[in-house]
Design a protein around this motif. Structure first.
Motif, PDB file in Angstrom:
ATOM      1  N   VAL A 217      -6.275  -6.467  -8.336  1.00  0.00           N
ATOM      2  CA  VAL A 217      -7.231  -7.374  -7.714  1.00  0.00           C
ATOM      3  C   VAL A 217      -7.884  -6.671  -6.526  1.00  0.00           C
ATOM      4  O   VAL A 217      -7.184  -6.113  -5.665  1.00  0.00           O
ATOM      5  CB  VAL A 217      -6.538  -8.667  -7.249  1.00  0.00           C
ATOM      6  N   PHE A 218      -9.213  -6.702  -6.494  1.00  0.00           N
ATOM      7  CA  PHE A 218      -9.971  -6.027  -5.446  1.00  0.00           C
ATOM      8  C   PHE A 218     -10.758  -7.052  -4.637  1.00  0.00           C
ATOM      9  O   PHE A 218     -11.384  -7.956  -5.198  1.00  0.00           O
ATOM     10  CB  PHE A 218     -10.937  -5.008  -6.062  1.00  0.00           C
ATOM     11  N   PHE A 219     -10.731  -6.897  -3.314  1.00  0.00           N
ATOM     12  CA  PHE A 219     -11.527  -7.734  -2.419  1.00  0.00           C
ATOM     13  C   PHE A 219     -11.727  -6.957  -1.122  1.00  0.00           C
ATOM     14  O   PHE A 219     -11.064  -5.936  -0.883  1.00  0.00           O
ATOM     15  CB  PHE A 219     -10.854  -9.085  -2.170  1.00  0.00           C
ATOM     16  N   PRO A 220     -12.637  -7.394  -0.250  1.00  0.00           N
ATOM     17  CA  PRO A 220     -13.000  -6.584   0.924  1.00  0.00           C
ATOM     18  C   PRO A 220     -11.815  -6.272   1.821  1.00  0.00           C
ATOM     19  O   PRO A 220     -11.031  -7.146   2.178  1.00  0.00           O
ATOM     20  CB  PRO A 220     -14.018  -7.473   1.652  1.00  0.00           C
ATOM     21  N   ASN A 221     -11.689  -4.976   2.163  1.00  0.00           N
ATOM     22  CA  ASN A 221     -10.733  -4.519   3.167  1.00  0.00           C
ATOM     23  C   ASN A 221      -9.285  -4.867   2.830  1.00  0.00           C
ATOM     24  O   ASN A 221      -8.465  -5.064   3.732  1.00  0.00           O
ATOM     25  CB  ASN A 221     -11.085  -5.095   4.541  1.00  0.00           C
ATOM     26  N   ARG A 222      -8.971  -4.948   1.554  1.00  0.00           N
ATOM     27  CA  ARG A 222      -7.589  -5.258   1.189  1.00  0.00           C
ATOM     28  C   ARG A 222      -6.663  -4.151   1.689  1.00  0.00           C
ATOM     29  O   ARG A 222      -7.085  -3.006   1.896  1.00  0.00           O
ATOM     30  CB  ARG A 222      -7.452  -5.410  -0.326  1.00  0.00           C
ATOM     31  N   ILE A 223      -5.411  -4.501   1.904  1.00  0.00           N
ATOM     32  CA  ILE A 223      -4.439  -3.528   2.373  1.00  0.00           C
ATOM     33  C   ILE A 223      -4.247  -2.442   1.319  1.00  0.00           C
ATOM     34  O   ILE A 223      -4.098  -2.725   0.126  1.00  0.00           O
ATOM     35  CB  ILE A 223      -3.096  -4.213   2.684  1.00  0.00           C
ATOM     36  N   ASP A 224      -4.262  -1.209   1.740  1.00  0.00           N
ATOM     37  CA  ASP A 224      -4.042  -0.089   0.839  1.00  0.00           C
ATOM     38  C   ASP A 224      -2.642  -0.180   0.242  1.00  0.00           C
ATOM     39  O   ASP A 224      -1.666  -0.469   0.940  1.00  0.00           O
ATOM     40  CB  ASP A 224      -4.208   1.230   1.603  1.00  0.00           C
ATOM     41  N   GLU A 225      -2.543   0.071  -1.062  1.00  0.00           N
ATOM     42  CA  GLU A 225      -1.252  -0.054  -1.733  1.00  0.00           C
ATOM     43  C   GLU A 225      -0.198   0.886  -1.147  1.00  0.00           C
ATOM     44  O   GLU A 225       0.997   0.604  -1.216  1.00  0.00           O
ATOM     45  CB  GLU A 225      -1.405   0.202  -3.229  1.00  0.00           C
ATOM     46  N   GLY A 226      -0.648   1.992  -0.558  1.00  0.00           N
ATOM     47  CA  GLY A 226       0.298   2.907   0.060  1.00  0.00           C
ATOM     48  C   GLY A 226       0.893   2.388   1.354  1.00  0.00           C
ATOM     49  O   GLY A 226       1.854   2.970   1.883  1.00  0.00           O
ATOM     50  N   GLU A 227       0.350   1.265   1.846  1.00  0.00           N
ATOM     51  CA  GLU A 227       0.802   0.708   3.120  1.00  0.00           C
ATOM     52  C   GLU A 227       1.639  -0.561   2.953  1.00  0.00           C
ATOM     53  O   GLU A 227       2.061  -1.152   3.948  1.00  0.00           O
ATOM     54  CB  GLU A 227      -0.411   0.388   4.008  1.00  0.00           C
ATOM     55  N   ILE A 228       1.874  -0.993   1.732  1.00  0.00           N
ATOM     56  CA  ILE A 228       2.525  -2.303   1.574  1.00  0.00           C
ATOM     57  C   ILE A 228       3.977  -2.280   2.033  1.00  0.00           C
ATOM     58  O   ILE A 228       4.559  -3.321   2.325  1.00  0.00           O
ATOM     59  CB  ILE A 228       2.438  -2.819   0.120  1.00  0.00           C
ATOM     60  N   PHE A 229       4.589  -1.104   2.121  1.00  0.00           N
ATOM     61  CA  PHE A 229       5.967  -1.011   2.613  1.00  0.00           C
ATOM     62  C   PHE A 229       6.031  -0.550   4.067  1.00  0.00           C
ATOM     63  O   PHE A 229       7.105  -0.232   4.569  1.00  0.00           O
ATOM     64  CB  PHE A 229       6.788  -0.066   1.731  1.00  0.00           C
ATOM     65  N   ASN A 230       4.871  -0.509   4.730  1.00  0.00           N
ATOM     66  CA  ASN A 230       4.839  -0.173   6.149  1.00  0.00           C
ATOM     67  C   ASN A 230       4.944  -1.466   6.943  1.00  0.00           C
ATOM     68  O   ASN A 230       3.991  -2.229   7.050  1.00  0.00           O
ATOM     69  CB  ASN A 230       3.542   0.566   6.480  1.00  0.00           C
ATOM     70  N   TYR A 231       6.105  -1.716   7.518  1.00  0.00           N
ATOM     71  CA  TYR A 231       6.378  -3.024   8.112  1.00  0.00           C
ATOM     72  C   TYR A 231       6.037  -3.115   9.597  1.00  0.00           C
ATOM     73  O   TYR A 231       6.271  -4.139  10.217  1.00  0.00           O
ATOM     74  CB  TYR A 231       7.861  -3.378   7.937  1.00  0.00           C
ATOM     75  N   LYS A 232       5.508  -2.054  10.192  1.00  0.00           N
ATOM     76  CA  LYS A 232       5.282  -2.055  11.635  1.00  0.00           C
ATOM     77  C   LYS A 232       4.350  -3.179  12.076  1.00  0.00           C
ATOM     78  O   LYS A 232       4.551  -3.802  13.108  1.00  0.00           O
ATOM     79  CB  LYS A 232       4.732  -0.709  12.077  1.00  0.00           C
ATOM     80  N   ASN A 233       3.313  -3.433  11.266  1.00  0.00           N
ATOM     81  CA  ASN A 233       2.362  -4.477  11.688  1.00  0.00           C
ATOM     82  C   ASN A 233       2.955  -5.877  11.560  1.00  0.00           C
ATOM     83  O   ASN A 233       2.394  -6.839  12.060  1.00  0.00           O
ATOM     84  CB  ASN A 233       1.047  -4.384  10.911  1.00  0.00           C
ATOM     85  N   PHE A 234       4.116  -6.015  10.897  1.00  0.00           N
ATOM     86  CA  PHE A 234       4.765  -7.328  10.838  1.00  0.00           C
ATOM     87  C   PHE A 234       5.314  -7.746  12.200  1.00  0.00           C
ATOM     88  O   PHE A 234       5.609  -8.912  12.432  1.00  0.00           O
ATOM     89  CB  PHE A 234       5.923  -7.316   9.840  1.00  0.00           C
ATOM     90  N   LEU A 235       5.469  -6.785  13.109  1.00  0.00           N
ATOM     91  CA  LEU A 235       5.997  -7.111  14.419  1.00  0.00           C
ATOM     92  C   LEU A 235       4.976  -7.849  15.275  1.00  0.00           C
ATOM     93  O   LEU A 235       5.317  -8.462  16.275  1.00  0.00           O
ATOM     94  CB  LEU A 235       6.444  -5.827  15.137  1.00  0.00           C
TER      95      LEU A 235
END
Length: 374
Positions: A217-235
């Protein structure tokens, strides 16, 4: 193995004006769901039509309402409590059409509760996994999904047989101490699943080494798939950091029909919006269809399609979708809905009659099919 179907909400056919989600539908029906004042329906998380009954899981109250085909409240399924036939909550539920059984998963009980076609308790099936979502696969096996697993378990999905025996685990997921779970991203739906924050959808292949990637699924500015396991922004608990530009809930119909919510953020608009793919391949999202951003919606969006939670439920048996008016959104848009009604902007005579004669606090069921093409 087929190539994944690409569903693109960035490159859609631009129209002179934004169309209504209603323009994509046919065979539309409306029913008021009357409930006692003591147990009003709040948020419909899942809707299943089963043996001429409509079953609705209330997300806030964790109970299942049963209505007849006309929308009359009949009963609740099961009983909350600590007894041998009772459960603490309905975390999720599903129906096995092959044996006409209803299954309730109760997370606090670590158990699945079986009910017959008359909603009478049959048995309790103990399981060993903590989970937040539950489904019955085509094989009849149970799939439990969790994006927060304690210990060294590396998999999000556990598959059990009907006796409660663990058969296998799927969906490997690296763990991280910074991970904060969400309830608006990452799902299992009828044998399909997504990783949290991911826009790829996989199909479970029981007994095989790999699951199939079936949708991207594609939409504007979606999170890069390589970043889905980068949890830093969850803080960072700010909405812009935690809930922007991700795929929310979704539902898959026949012939690659697809409905979802996705979060987008552009220079002039942002929010959670409905996305639709028709059987013919046409795609509609915030660039060509009315949505929840200020001034961009209509009565159908305001009542039924405010994301991310109010996703329609698809029935393969009836080839139809079910969605119930979102009471929280109705309260916010109350005056605007009345203005749309009084100015003649509501297209369906049946809905007009309901709105003119029923309190907006009453939940309204909308059943519809999607047109093959616009």
């Amino acid at each position: 193995m087929r190539d994944p179907t690409k569903i693109d909400f960035e490159n859609v056919k631009r129209l002179d004006t934004l169309i209504s989600p209603r323009d994509l539908m046919e065979e539309v029906e409306f029913r008021v769901l009357s409930t006692p004042d003591s147990i009003k329906l709040t948020i419909a998380q899942k809707i299943i039509e089963f043996n001429d009954r409509v079953l609705v899981l209330d997300k806030k109250k964790n109970i299942i309402f049963v209505f007849d085909s006309q929308g009359k409240f009949l009963q609740l399924v099961g009983q909350k409590g600590e007894g041998p036939k009772e459960f603490n909550e309905v975390t999720d539920f599903a129906v096995n059409t092959q044996n006409s059984k209803l299954y309730i998963f109760s997370r606090p009980d670590f158990a699945i509760f079986e009910f017959d076609e008359k909603f009478e308790f049959s048995r309790k099936i103990k399981i060993s996994d903590w989970a937040i979502q539950f489904d019955v696969l085509e094989s009849g096996n149970f799939a439990l999904y969790s994006f927060l697993v304690e210990g060294d378990d590396e998999y999000n999905i556990s598959i059990y047989d009907i006796s409660g025996k663990l058969l296998e685990k799927r969906m490997k997921f690296p763990r991280n101490d910074n991970y904060i779970p969400m309830d608006f991203s990452g799902f299992i739906q009828k044998g399909y699943y997504t990783y949290p924050r991911s826009s790829k959808i996989f199909q479970i292949n029981e007994g095989e080494n790999y699951d199939s990637l079936v949708y991207e699924v594609f939409f504007p500015n979606r999170i890069d798939e390589g970043e889905i396991f980068n949890y830093k922004n969850f803080l960072n608990f700010e909405r812009e950091e935690q809930k922007s530009n991700i795929l929310n809930s979704y539902e898959i119909g026949s012939h690659d029909e697809f409905i979802c919510y996705y979060d987008f953020k552009t220079a002039t608009n942002n929010g959670s919006t409905l996305g639709v793919r028709l059987k013919g391949g046409e795609t509609f999202g915030h660039l060509n269809m009315k949505h929840g951003a200020m001034g961009k919606g209509d009565v159908y969006v305001k009542m039924f399609f405010i994301g991310p939670y109010n996703i329609p439920s698809y029935s393969k048996k009836y080839d139809a979708y079910y969605v119930i008016s979102y009471i929280d959104a109705v309260s916010i848009y109350y005056e605007e809905i009345l203005d749309d009604l009084n100015s003649g902007k509501v297209k369906d005579a049946a809905l007009v009659e309901i709105l003119e004669n029923t309190s907006l606090e009453e939940p309204i069921l909308m059943k519809f099919k999607l047109k093959p093409k616009l």
